[in-house]
Scaffold this active site. Structure first.
Site, short mmCIF file in Angstrom:
data_model
loop_
_atom_site.label_atom_id
_atom_site.label_comp_id
_atom_site.label_asym_id
_atom_site.label_seq_id
_atom_site.Cartn_x
_atom_site.Cartn_y
_atom_site.Cartn_z
N SER A 131 63.52 69.90 27.44
CA SER A 131 63.03 68.69 26.78
C SER A 131 64.10 68.25 25.80
O SER A 131 64.95 69.04 25.38
CB SER A 131 61.74 69.00 26.02
OG SER A 131 61.39 67.96 25.13
N TYR A 144 56.63 73.72 19.22
CA TYR A 144 57.17 73.29 20.51
C TYR A 144 58.69 73.21 20.48
O TYR A 144 59.37 73.69 21.41
CB TYR A 144 56.59 71.92 20.87
CG TYR A 144 57.05 71.40 22.21
CD1 TYR A 144 56.75 72.08 23.39
CD2 TYR A 144 57.78 70.21 22.30
CE1 TYR A 144 57.17 71.60 24.63
CE2 TYR A 144 58.20 69.72 23.53
CZ TYR A 144 57.89 70.42 24.69
OH TYR A 144 58.32 69.95 25.90
#
Length: 244
Positions: A131, A144
Site C-alpha cells: 500500500s 495499519y
C-alpha cells in the site's frame, strides 16, 4: 510442466479475485485461497482453478494449503487489511495483532512455505500487494501503516537474499481502491466506508489485477521492483481532490 501455476491469497473478493481471473487468462492454473470457501469455489469453477481454504494467520491452515500446491511459478501475497482508525493513545491491541498477523506474518508464512517451489520452478515470481501506507505515516493509521511498512520491508529484504536465484520480486503499492477494504476497516459501517471514496474516481480491483498480469508477463530477466498505483484524484494518504 506444461501448465504454469499461480497462488493468490485473499482471493474471495476485490484485488485477489480480480488477479486470479487475470492470471487465468494468461494460462495459469490458479490456486485461490481465503476463508470464504463458498466464494472461492465459485471463482475456481469460473476460471478452471483450484479453491482451497486458507487462513494466513493459522500455521496449520497455511501448511495444508501449501502442501496441496504441487508446484508454483507465481505467488501473489494479497491477503491483508486494516482494522480501525484510532490514534496511538486509543490503540486497540487486538486490531493491531490482527493487522500484523494478516499483513506481515501471513505474508511471511506463505512466502516461506512456497519459496522452495518458486525456486525449483526456474522462473518464480513473488508479488506482494502492500500500500502507499508502506511509504507514509498518517494520523490515526499507525496500526495499519506500521504493518504495511513491515510487510514491505520483509518483501524488499528478499530481493537481496534471493539475488542469484531464479525468482523475481515485485511490490505493488496501491492507493485508494474501492473494494471491501474500508468496509472491513470500519467493521461493516457501509456509510463510513463509502465516504472514503466520495467525490473521487478511485481505483478498482481490476486496475491492480492488470498490473499484476503485466508483471507476470514480463520475460524472466526483467524485474519490476516497486510499482505505486494511485487514482489521479489522490496525491498521498488522505490527500484527495474531491468533487462536490
Amino acid at each position: 510442466m506444461s501448465t504454469r501455476t499461480a497462488v493468490v491469497t485473499g482471493a474471495s473478493s476485490g484485488i485477489g479475485e480480480a488477479t486470479a481471473r487475470e492470471l487465468a487468462k494468461q494460462g495459469y492454473h490458479v490456486y485461490v485461497g481465503a476463508r470464504r470457501v463458498e466464494r472461492l469455489e465459485k471463482l475456481a469453477e469460473e476460471i478452471g482453478g483450484s479453491a482451497l481454504a486458507l487462513d494466513v494467520t493459522d500455521e496449520a491452515s497455511v501448511r495444508a494449503f501449501t502442501d496441496a500446491v504441487e508446484h508454483c511459478e507465481v505467488l501473489v501475497n494479497n491477503a491483508g487489511g486494516a482494522k480501525g482508525l484510532a490514534p496511538v493513545s486509543e490503540a486497540d491491541l487486538d486490531d493491531w495483532r490482527w493487522m500484523w498477523e494478516t499483513n506481515v506474518l501471513g505474508t511471511l508464512r506463505l512466502t516461506k512455505a512456497l519459496l522452495p517451489k518458486l525456486i525449483a520452478s526456474g522462473n518464480g515470481l513473488i508479488v506482494t500487494i502492500t500500500s502507499i501506507a508502506a511509504f507514509h505515516a498518517y494520523d490515526n493509521g499507525s496500526g495499519y501503516t506500521s504493518a504495511k511498512h513491515a510487510q514491505a520491508v520483509l518483501h524488499r529484504t528478499l530481493r537481496g537474499e534471493l539475488l542469484g536465484q531464479p525468482v523475481r520480486l515485485t511490490e505493488i503499492a496501491p492507493g485508494a481502491v474501492e473494494t471491501e477494504f474500508s468496509l472491513v476497516r470500519f467493521a461493516g459501517d457501509a456509510d463510513r466506508a463509502a465516504s472514503v471514496y466520495q467525490g473521487i474516481d478511485p481505483l478498482v480491483a481490476q486496475d491492480i489485477a492488470e498490473v499484476v498480469g503485466f508483471v507476470a508477463s514480463r520475460p524472466p530477466h526483467v524485474n519490476l521492483d516497486t510499482i505505486t498505483v494511485t487514482p489521479r484524484d489522490q496525491a498521498g494518504p488522505g490527500r484527495f481532490a474531491r468533487r462536490a
